[in-house]
Design a protein around this motif. Sequence first.
Motif, PDB file in Angstrom:
ATOM      1  N   VAL A  96       0.850  -1.196   0.000  1.00 45.81           N
ATOM      2  CA  VAL A  96       0.000   0.000   0.000  1.00 45.81           C
ATOM      3  C   VAL A  96       0.884   1.244   0.000  1.00 45.81           C
ATOM      4  CG1 VAL A  96      -1.778   1.288   1.241  1.00 45.81           C
ATOM      5  CG2 VAL A  96      -1.809  -1.227   1.254  1.00 45.81           C
ATOM      6  N   ASP A  97       0.685   2.108  -0.962  1.00 49.94           N
ATOM      7  CA  ASP A  97       1.476   3.340  -1.044  1.00 49.94           C
ATOM      8  C   ASP A  97       1.216   4.240   0.169  1.00 49.94           C
ATOM      9  OD1 ASP A  97       2.534   2.589  -3.473  1.00 49.94           O
ATOM     10  OD2 ASP A  97       1.015   3.639  -4.653  1.00 49.94           O
ATOM     11  N   ALA A  98       2.298   4.720   0.771  1.00 44.59           N
ATOM     12  CA  ALA A  98       2.231   5.652   1.910  1.00 44.59           C
ATOM     13  C   ALA A  98       1.372   5.101   3.048  1.00 44.59           C
ATOM     14  CB  ALA A  98       1.703   7.009   1.451  1.00 44.59           C
ATOM     15  N   PHE A  99       1.431   3.781   3.253  1.00 42.77           N
ATOM     16  CA  PHE A  99       0.633   3.139   4.303  1.00 42.77           C
ATOM     17  C   PHE A  99       0.891   3.751   5.682  1.00 42.77           C
ATOM     18  CE2 PHE A  99       4.651   0.914   4.282  1.00 42.77           C
ATOM     19  CZ  PHE A  99       4.954   0.780   5.624  1.00 42.77           C
ATOM     20  N   GLN A 100       2.110   4.305   5.875  1.00 42.21           N
ATOM     21  CA  GLN A 100       2.462   4.835   7.191  1.00 42.21           C
ATOM     22  C   GLN A 100       1.555   5.989   7.621  1.00 42.21           C
ATOM     23  OE1 GLN A 100       4.666   4.670   4.637  1.00 42.21           O
ATOM     24  NE2 GLN A 100       4.886   6.798   3.974  1.00 42.21           N
ATOM     25  N   ASP A 101       0.979   6.725   6.648  1.00 40.33           N
ATOM     26  CA  ASP A 101       0.088   7.838   7.007  1.00 40.33           C
ATOM     27  C   ASP A 101      -1.172   7.327   7.703  1.00 40.33           C
ATOM     28  OD1 ASP A 101       1.887   9.581   5.855  1.00 40.33           O
ATOM     29  OD2 ASP A 101       0.871   9.609   3.911  1.00 40.33           O
ATOM     30  N   ALA A 102      -1.735   6.234   7.159  1.00 39.52           N
ATOM     31  CA  ALA A 102      -2.935   5.656   7.771  1.00 39.52           C
ATOM     32  C   ALA A 102      -2.613   5.077   9.150  1.00 39.52           C
ATOM     33  CB  ALA A 102      -3.522   4.574   6.861  1.00 39.52           C
ATOM     34  N   LEU A 103      -1.480   4.388   9.246  1.00 38.88           N
ATOM     35  CA  LEU A 103      -1.104   3.796  10.530  1.00 38.88           C
ATOM     36  C   LEU A 103      -0.857   4.863  11.584  1.00 38.88           C
ATOM     37  CD1 LEU A 103       1.295   0.839   9.594  1.00 38.88           C
ATOM     38  CD2 LEU A 103      -1.189   0.854   9.811  1.00 38.88           C
ATOM     39  N   ARG A 104      -0.213   5.932  11.194  1.00 42.12           N
ATOM     40  CA  ARG A 104       0.073   7.012  12.143  1.00 42.12           C
ATOM     41  C   ARG A 104      -1.219   7.616  12.683  1.00 42.12           C
ATOM     42  NH1 ARG A 104       2.858  12.690  10.554  1.00 42.12           N
ATOM     43  NH2 ARG A 104       1.430  12.347   8.835  1.00 42.12           N
ATOM     44  N   SER A 105      -2.186   7.814  11.798  1.00 43.65           N
ATOM     45  CA  SER A 105      -3.456   8.394  12.211  1.00 43.65           C
ATOM     46  C   SER A 105      -4.224   7.449  13.132  1.00 43.65           C
ATOM     47  CB  SER A 105      -4.305   8.725  10.979  1.00 43.65           C
ATOM     48  OG  SER A 105      -5.515   9.337  11.362  1.00 43.65           O
ATOM     49  N   LEU A 106      -4.281   6.176  12.767  1.00 44.43           N
ATOM     50  CA  LEU A 106      -4.997   5.188  13.588  1.00 44.43           C
ATOM     51  C   LEU A 106      -4.361   5.048  14.963  1.00 44.43           C
ATOM     52  CD1 LEU A 106      -5.541   2.508  10.811  1.00 44.43           C
ATOM     53  CD2 LEU A 106      -7.365   3.737  12.012  1.00 44.43           C
ATOM     54  N   LEU A 107      -3.040   5.101  15.002  1.00 43.79           N
ATOM     55  CA  LEU A 107      -2.332   4.999  16.276  1.00 43.79           C
ATOM     56  C   LEU A 107      -2.621   6.211  17.148  1.00 43.79           C
ATOM     57  CD1 LEU A 107      -0.242   3.287  17.884  1.00 43.79           C
ATOM     58  CD2 LEU A 107       1.535   4.746  16.884  1.00 43.79           C
ATOM     59  N   ALA A 108      -2.596   7.398  16.538  1.00 46.64           N
ATOM     60  CA  ALA A 108      -2.855   8.632  17.293  1.00 46.64           C
ATOM     61  C   ALA A 108      -4.288   8.663  17.825  1.00 46.64           C
ATOM     62  CB  ALA A 108      -2.599   9.847  16.404  1.00 46.64           C
ATOM     63  N   GLU A 109      -5.228   8.141  17.043  1.00 50.27           N
ATOM     64  CA  GLU A 109      -6.638   8.148  17.442  1.00 50.27           C
ATOM     65  C   GLU A 109      -6.961   7.027  18.429  1.00 50.27           C
ATOM     66  OE1 GLU A 109      -8.520   7.778  13.681  1.00 50.27           O
ATOM     67  OE2 GLU A 109      -7.737   9.684  12.940  1.00 50.27           O
ATOM     68  N   GLN A 110      -6.014   6.106  18.604  1.00 50.24           N
ATOM     69  CA  GLN A 110      -6.179   4.975  19.527  1.00 50.24           C
ATOM     70  C   GLN A 110      -7.467   4.199  19.238  1.00 50.24           C
ATOM     71  OE1 GLN A 110      -5.609   6.115  23.629  1.00 50.24           O
ATOM     72  NE2 GLN A 110      -3.697   7.187  23.193  1.00 50.24           N
ATOM     73  N   LYS A 111      -7.692   3.977  17.946  1.00 46.67           N
ATOM     74  CA  LYS A 111      -8.916   3.275  17.548  1.00 46.67           C
ATOM     75  C   LYS A 111      -8.758   1.763  17.508  1.00 46.67           C
ATOM     76  CE  LYS A 111     -11.157   6.941  14.895  1.00 46.67           C
ATOM     77  NZ  LYS A 111     -11.759   7.332  13.593  1.00 46.67           N
ATOM     78  N   CYS A 112      -7.507   1.287  17.427  1.00 49.32           N
ATOM     79  CA  CYS A 112      -7.293  -0.161  17.338  1.00 49.32           C
ATOM     80  C   CYS A 112      -5.853  -0.502  17.691  1.00 49.32           C
ATOM     81  CB  CYS A 112      -7.616  -0.664  15.929  1.00 49.32           C
ATOM     82  SG  CYS A 112      -6.785   0.236  14.605  1.00 49.32           S
ATOM     83  N   ASP A 113      -5.665  -1.772  18.022  1.00 50.23           N
ATOM     84  CA  ASP A 113      -4.313  -2.299  18.240  1.00 50.23           C
ATOM     85  C   ASP A 113      -3.830  -2.812  16.892  1.00 50.23           C
ATOM     86  OD1 ASP A 113      -2.059  -2.935  19.612  1.00 50.23           O
ATOM     87  OD2 ASP A 113      -2.851  -4.734  20.569  1.00 50.23           O
ATOM     88  N   ILE A 114      -2.619  -2.420  16.496  1.00 51.43           N
ATOM     89  CA  ILE A 114      -2.180  -2.631  15.112  1.00 51.43           C
ATOM     90  C   ILE A 114      -1.039  -3.644  15.023  1.00 51.43           C
ATOM     91  CG2 ILE A 114      -1.320  -1.498  13.021  1.00 51.43           C
ATOM     92  CD1 ILE A 114      -2.414   1.157  14.191  1.00 51.43           C
ATOM     93  N   PHE A 115      -1.202  -4.597  14.103  1.00 46.13           N
ATOM     94  CA  PHE A 115      -0.178  -5.572  13.760  1.00 46.13           C
ATOM     95  C   PHE A 115      -0.012  -5.562  12.244  1.00 46.13           C
ATOM     96  CE2 PHE A 115      -2.391  -6.829  17.530  1.00 46.13           C
ATOM     97  CZ  PHE A 115      -1.470  -7.448  18.366  1.00 46.13           C
ATOM     98  N   CYS A 116       1.213  -5.675  11.764  1.00 43.88           N
ATOM     99  CA  CYS A 116       1.397  -5.783  10.322  1.00 43.88           C
ATOM    100  C   CYS A 116       2.659  -6.576   9.999  1.00 43.88           C
ATOM    101  CB  CYS A 116       1.436  -4.411   9.646  1.00 43.88           C
ATOM    102  SG  CYS A 116       2.674  -3.273  10.275  1.00 43.88           S
ATOM    103  N   THR A 117       2.704  -7.096   8.780  1.00 46.00           N
ATOM    104  CA  THR A 117       3.889  -7.808   8.318  1.00 46.00           C
ATOM    105  C   THR A 117       4.452  -7.103   7.094  1.00 46.00           C
ATOM    106  OG1 THR A 117       2.890  -9.312   6.677  1.00 46.00           O
ATOM    107  CG2 THR A 117       2.746  -9.970   8.998  1.00 46.00           C
ATOM    108  N   GLY A 118       5.749  -7.308   6.861  1.00 47.12           N
ATOM    109  CA  GLY A 118       6.383  -6.743   5.678  1.00 47.12           C
ATOM    110  C   GLY A 118       7.562  -7.587   5.241  1.00 47.12           C
ATOM    111  N   SER A 119       7.771  -7.641   3.932  1.00 51.24           N
ATOM    112  CA  SER A 119       8.841  -8.476   3.374  1.00 51.24           C
ATOM    113  C   SER A 119       9.989  -7.661   2.800  1.00 51.24           C
ATOM    114  CB  SER A 119       8.277  -9.393   2.277  1.00 51.24           C
ATOM    115  OG  SER A 119       7.323 -10.273   2.807  1.00 51.24           O
ATOM    116  N   ASN A 120      10.064  -6.391   3.176  1.00 53.86           N
ATOM    117  CA  ASN A 120      11.177  -5.565   2.723  1.00 53.86           C
ATOM    118  C   ASN A 120      11.568  -4.613   3.832  1.00 53.86           C
ATOM    119  OD1 ASN A 120      12.617  -3.246   1.280  1.00 53.86           O
ATOM    120  ND2 ASN A 120      12.419  -4.765  -0.348  1.00 53.86           N
ATOM    121  N   ALA A 121      12.866  -4.539   4.118  1.00 49.70           N
ATOM    122  CA  ALA A 121      13.357  -3.722   5.232  1.00 49.70           C
ATOM    123  C   ALA A 121      13.046  -2.248   5.049  1.00 49.70           C
ATOM    124  CB  ALA A 121      14.865  -3.916   5.396  1.00 49.70           C
ATOM    125  N   ASN A 122      12.725  -1.825   3.827  1.00 52.03           N
ATOM    126  CA  ASN A 122      12.416  -0.418   3.591  1.00 52.03           C
ATOM    127  C   ASN A 122      11.171   0.047   4.331  1.00 52.03           C
ATOM    128  OD1 ASN A 122      14.594   0.178   1.970  1.00 52.03           O
ATOM    129  ND2 ASN A 122      13.556  -0.402   0.073  1.00 52.03           N
TER     130      ASN A 122
END
Length: 401
Positions: A96-122
């Motif tokens: 997902v392009d620029a996925f970090q923007d959505a995660l940052r917002s969800l984390l700040a809003e404390q709407k859910c506990d977040i888990f994710c996986t990734g296959s590239n160190a970037n």
Amino acid sequence: MKYIKRDSYIKKIMPYIGKPIIKVLTGQRRVGKSCIMRQLCDEIKERYKGANTIYIDCELEEFRHIRTSADLYAYIDKRLEPDGNNWLFIDEVQEVDAFQDALRSLLAEQKCDIFCTGSNANILSGELATYLSGRYMEFDIHSLSYREFLQFNQLENRQESLTKYLTFGGMPFLVNLELTRSQVFEYLKNVYSTILLKDVVAKEKIRNISFLENLVMYVADNVGSLFSANNISKYLKSQHVTMSPQLIINYLRGLTNAYIIHKVQRADVGGLKIFEIGEKYYFEDLGLRNMICGSNASSDIHKIMENAVFLYLIQNGYEVFVGRSGEKEIDFMANRNGQRVYIQVALTAMDKKTGEREFGNLMEIKDNYPKFVVTLNDMIVGNDYKGIIYCNLADFLVMEI
């Protein structure tokens, strides 16, 4: 498909469940990140009654429409429950392009506990690291350890089992196949193509795919050897191929970012000075390495043994270096939680010359940290020589050090 729990990873991650921090599971494709995340999802459903779990697999057609941060946020927001008992799982989030923007917002809003996986160190560099500094926890997921390989395949720790592990590696899916070269290597060939195209070529915008494949083969054939980009460049010129050292460095970085190989730097035993020139590379999975080389494990067994010991160390949370003590080299110097171990790997230490070299290099180190000489199948009475632990590879790979 068989479903086997990998308790060691679950135990590492569980203390962070319910905490306002993003849990990121990273590692090479097909090493079991998705399976571990689904196991976490099951644990949460058992622990929290009425848990609202949202699971997104970015590689499935069902979620193909989620391609931007806005798409991701909109999809999740519609599925959140107002009581706050929400748990979000995103598989292969880097799609997902620029996925970090959505995660940052969800984390700040404390709407859910977040888990994710990734296959590239970037995914843990650039904006994610900047925007979420101190608000995410990375968990390195690896291919099966030898102990897990035995458990998954219901094998006893004997020489035949070790040979299978050294030949076929530790991809979890192998439990669904017959452990034969034809079946396993055909599966690994497809895994390798996916990693190379999706996580290296596409992510790193590599154009010379043919050279990339040759470089991987070169690294596979030189596992455990000290080399540098300049040396590779010179070797290529002798083969009438021109490639600059910088481009070689970029390609190697792409391979390490995809976790297909790991770079191990040299460090001074005394002061832990890092040497910038000359490093070693090891593969995340032994089976992939052997499939790429197309060779039998017996033909270059010492390289494979070294790679297996390296994997044991990183699977157990060690930071690994090639040790340098004066003019002597120590195969592995590994640190964890303020403690250290030294390891020499040899086919055998029974002949006098090899024994003097392997034990002698370790005896020159004057600190009191544990020291090991690991051999293929030497059997002796007792396992200690002047304070140095002496054991065969099969026993070492199931030890707790």
